[in-house]
Write an enzyme that holds these catalytic residues in place. Structure first.
Site, PDB file in Angstrom:
ATOM      1  N   TYR A 191       6.832   9.050  34.264  1.00  8.76           N
ATOM      2  CA  TYR A 191       6.304  10.416  34.242  1.00  8.76           C
ATOM      3  C   TYR A 191       5.355  10.595  33.039  1.00  8.76           C
ATOM      4  O   TYR A 191       5.704  10.229  31.908  1.00  8.76           O
ATOM      5  CB  TYR A 191       7.476  11.403  34.186  1.00  8.76           C
ATOM      6  CG  TYR A 191       7.043  12.816  33.920  1.00  8.76           C
ATOM      7  CD1 TYR A 191       6.138  13.454  34.758  1.00  8.76           C
ATOM      8  CD2 TYR A 191       7.507  13.512  32.805  1.00  8.76           C
ATOM      9  CE1 TYR A 191       5.715  14.748  34.496  1.00  8.76           C
ATOM     10  CE2 TYR A 191       7.091  14.808  32.545  1.00  8.76           C
ATOM     11  CZ  TYR A 191       6.185  15.411  33.393  1.00  8.76           C
ATOM     12  OH  TYR A 191       5.763  16.691  33.127  1.00  8.76           O
ATOM     13  N   ASP A 222      16.194   7.596  33.237  1.00 12.47           N
ATOM     14  CA  ASP A 222      15.727   8.847  33.835  1.00 12.47           C
ATOM     15  C   ASP A 222      16.026   8.752  35.330  1.00 12.47           C
ATOM     16  O   ASP A 222      15.381   7.996  36.060  1.00 12.47           O
ATOM     17  CB  ASP A 222      14.226   9.019  33.556  1.00 12.47           C
ATOM     18  CG  ASP A 222      13.671  10.327  34.118  1.00 12.47           C
ATOM     19  OD1 ASP A 222      14.280  10.890  35.039  1.00 12.47           O
ATOM     20  OD2 ASP A 222      12.600  10.765  33.648  1.00 12.47           O
ATOM     21  N   ARG A 279      23.664  29.300  20.933  1.00 13.43           N
ATOM     22  CA  ARG A 279      22.902  28.041  20.828  1.00 13.43           C
ATOM     23  C   ARG A 279      23.879  26.859  20.815  1.00 13.43           C
ATOM     24  O   ARG A 279      23.584  25.788  21.319  1.00 13.43           O
ATOM     25  CB  ARG A 279      22.011  28.049  19.564  1.00 13.43           C
ATOM     26  CG  ARG A 279      21.246  26.760  19.407  1.00 13.43           C
ATOM     27  CD  ARG A 279      20.027  26.803  18.485  1.00 13.43           C
ATOM     28  NE  ARG A 279      20.092  27.755  17.412  1.00 13.43           N
ATOM     29  CZ  ARG A 279      20.800  27.595  16.283  1.00 13.43           C
ATOM     30  NH1 ARG A 279      21.504  26.501  16.090  1.00 13.43           N
ATOM     31  NH2 ARG A 279      20.793  28.519  15.339  1.00 13.43           N
ATOM     32  N   LYS A 292      14.234  19.479  39.119  1.00  6.23           N
ATOM     33  CA  LYS A 292      13.891  18.848  40.390  1.00  6.23           C
ATOM     34  C   LYS A 292      15.055  18.946  41.390  1.00  6.23           C
ATOM     35  O   LYS A 292      15.380  20.031  41.827  1.00  6.23           O
ATOM     36  CB  LYS A 292      13.452  17.405  40.123  1.00  6.23           C
ATOM     37  CG  LYS A 292      12.424  17.288  38.983  1.00  6.23           C
ATOM     38  CD  LYS A 292      11.126  17.962  39.332  1.00  6.23           C
ATOM     39  CE  LYS A 292      10.105  18.180  38.247  1.00  6.23           C
ATOM     40  NZ  LYS A 292      10.168  17.612  36.962  1.00  6.23           N
TER      41      LYS A 292
HETATM   42  C1  LIG Z   1      10.725  11.629  36.301  1.00  8.84           C
HETATM   43  C2  LIG Z   1      10.580  12.853  35.428  1.00  8.84           C
HETATM   44  N1  LIG Z   1      11.176  12.869  34.227  1.00  8.84           N
HETATM   45  C3  LIG Z   1      11.068  13.940  33.403  1.00  8.84           C
HETATM   46  C4  LIG Z   1      10.335  15.047  33.757  1.00  8.84           C
HETATM   47  C5  LIG Z   1      10.212  16.202  32.787  1.00  8.84           C
HETATM   48  O1  LIG Z   1      11.026  17.255  33.190  1.00  8.84           O
HETATM   49  P1  LIG Z   1      10.704  18.805  32.920  1.00  8.84           P
HETATM   50  O2  LIG Z   1       9.420  19.117  33.632  1.00  8.84           O
HETATM   51  O3  LIG Z   1      11.900  19.504  33.487  1.00  8.84           O
HETATM   52  O4  LIG Z   1      10.576  18.987  31.445  1.00  8.84           O
HETATM   53  C6  LIG Z   1       9.695  15.060  34.992  1.00  8.84           C
HETATM   54  C7  LIG Z   1       8.882  16.230  35.391  1.00  8.84           C
HETATM   55  O5  LIG Z   1       8.083  16.177  36.301  1.00  8.84           O
HETATM   56  C8  LIG Z   1       9.823  13.945  35.862  1.00  8.84           C
HETATM   57  O6  LIG Z   1       9.226  13.896  37.068  1.00  8.84           O
END
Ligand SMILES: Cc1ncc(COP(=O)(O)O)c(C=O)c1O
Length: 358
Positions: free
Chosen positions: A77, A149, A25, A174
């Site tokens: 998101y 992000d 961990r 992604k």
């Molecule tokens: C712009 C963005 N940030 C964060 C996330 C969250 O990521 P995760 O699905 O890997 O937890 C997503 C998921 O679709 C996203 O599109």
């Protein structure tokens, strides 16, 4: 190749005398290799890998104390919005949502309690662009951290740390992974004290990825530059084709010279990527659903950034956790369709969309 250290614990020579690894961990050699790679591709000093993108976001918010304020983008998101409103608000952290594409709005929202500014650029799904360098001037003045992000752009197209951000966050699920076969998140930063705080949260809260998943993201990163070039090339072709389609009313893509964020996108991104949203002239829910269910190459699914193209309905899928009223207020209509343009042959993708948008 980096071995997959399928190891939960490490033999010690004597109590407390080990070779840098005690328990997985806290440290794992495969994860360490990935974290170093993440730092390099984001021009940062330190990388931390998490079990998902939201786990990485969760770690950043855990830097804060009750009473602290966060300024966040009103369009982002849905899962980030859900985490902020449904999980963290009840711990006394206050989130102020504003249209960050207008830097002036961020300035107005800053108070002495502001500890974090959370940006997403381009935003999911409306492709709004925020000027990272301009907001970083405000965050530094306010003594707040700026976290970006960077999932939609990927490190190939944009490096927020170079523009003044303190933390870069990724859903590695992604573009970094790139093959729709892994869930993972990442944080990258330059400041050693901030890294210590986030590492403490990572090991204390335990949202760490397994070694096989770290191996997959490491492998994904090796082709990131090739994939992003193709995503961007196909994205441009499809955005322009959609814009000229008689049945399409609006296309959201920051590479159009009349996109409100075009000049900033040109300044802070190297290209425009493969994410596109659009609306039909007949914006009835019926017609929207018909198109969404009619494509063959574009698979109807959540997520994005994989080599295969995906089509998605944000209102009922990725952004369903945002109350409808809020969504509509921020410009996310029920009729919006989002595409994650893959790296297939662009003509084939156009043929598929042409068959669906009749
Ligand atoms: C712009 C963005 N940030 C964060 C996330 C969250 O990521 P995760 O699905 O890997 O937890 C997503 C998921 O679709 C996203 O599109």
């Amino acid at each position: 190749m980096t071995p997959i250290f399928q190891t939960s614990t490490y033999v010690q020579e004597a109590p407390g005398k080990h070779k840098g690894f005690e328990y997985a961990r806290s440290q794992n050699p495969t994860r360490k290799a990935l974290e170093e790679a993440l730092a390099i591709i984001e021009n940062g000093k330190f990388g931390l890998a998490f079990s998902s993108g939201v786990a990485a976001t969760d770690a950043v918010i855990k830097l804060l104390e009750p009473g602290d304020e966060v300024i966040a983008a009103s369009d982002m998101y849905g899962g980030t919005y859900r985490l902020f409103t449904k999980v963290f608000e009840k711990f006394g952290i206050r989130f102020i949502y504003t249209d960050t594409a207008n830097t002036g709005n961020v300035g107005k929202a800053i108070s002495e309690k502001t500890k974090l500014i959370w940006l997403e650029t381009p935003t999911n799904p409306l492709m709004n662009i925020t000027d990272i360098a301009a907001v970083s001037i405000l965050s530094k003045k306010a003594g707040a951290w700026l976290c970006v992000d960077n999932t939609f752009a990927s490190p190939y197209l944009q490096n927020p740390l170079d523009l003044g951000a303190d933390i870069v966050m990724h859903s590695s699920t992604k573009y970094l992974g790139g093959h729709s076969d892994v869930i993972q998140g990442a944080l990258v930063m330059n400041d050693a004290a901030l890294r210590e705080k986030l590492y403490f949260i990572q090991k204390s809260c335990g949202a760490v990825p397994g070694p096989m998943d770290c191996f997959l993201v490491l492998r994904g990163i090796k082709t990131l530059h090739l994939r992003m070039r193709q995503h961007s090339e196909n994205g441009k072709i499809i955005a322009e084709w959609l814009r000229n389609h008689p049945k399409v009313s609006k296309v959201y893509w920051p590479g159009f010279t009349d996109h409100p964020g075009y000049a900033i996108a040109r300044k802070q991104m190297r290209d425009f990527g493969g994410m596109i949203s659009f609306e039909l002239k007949n914006d009835s829910l019926e017609e929207t659903m018909r198109v969404l269910s009619s494509t063959k190459l574009f698979a109807l699914a959540e997520s994005l950034g994989g080599v295969e193209s995906l089509i998605n309905h944000p209102a009922s899928m990725t952004h369903a956790s945002i109350p409808r009223e809020e969504r509509i207020k921020n410009g996310l209509k029920d009729s919006l369709i989002r595409l994650s343009v893959g790296i297939e042959d662009a003509e084939d993708l156009i043929g598929d969309l042409n068959n669906a948008i009749k």
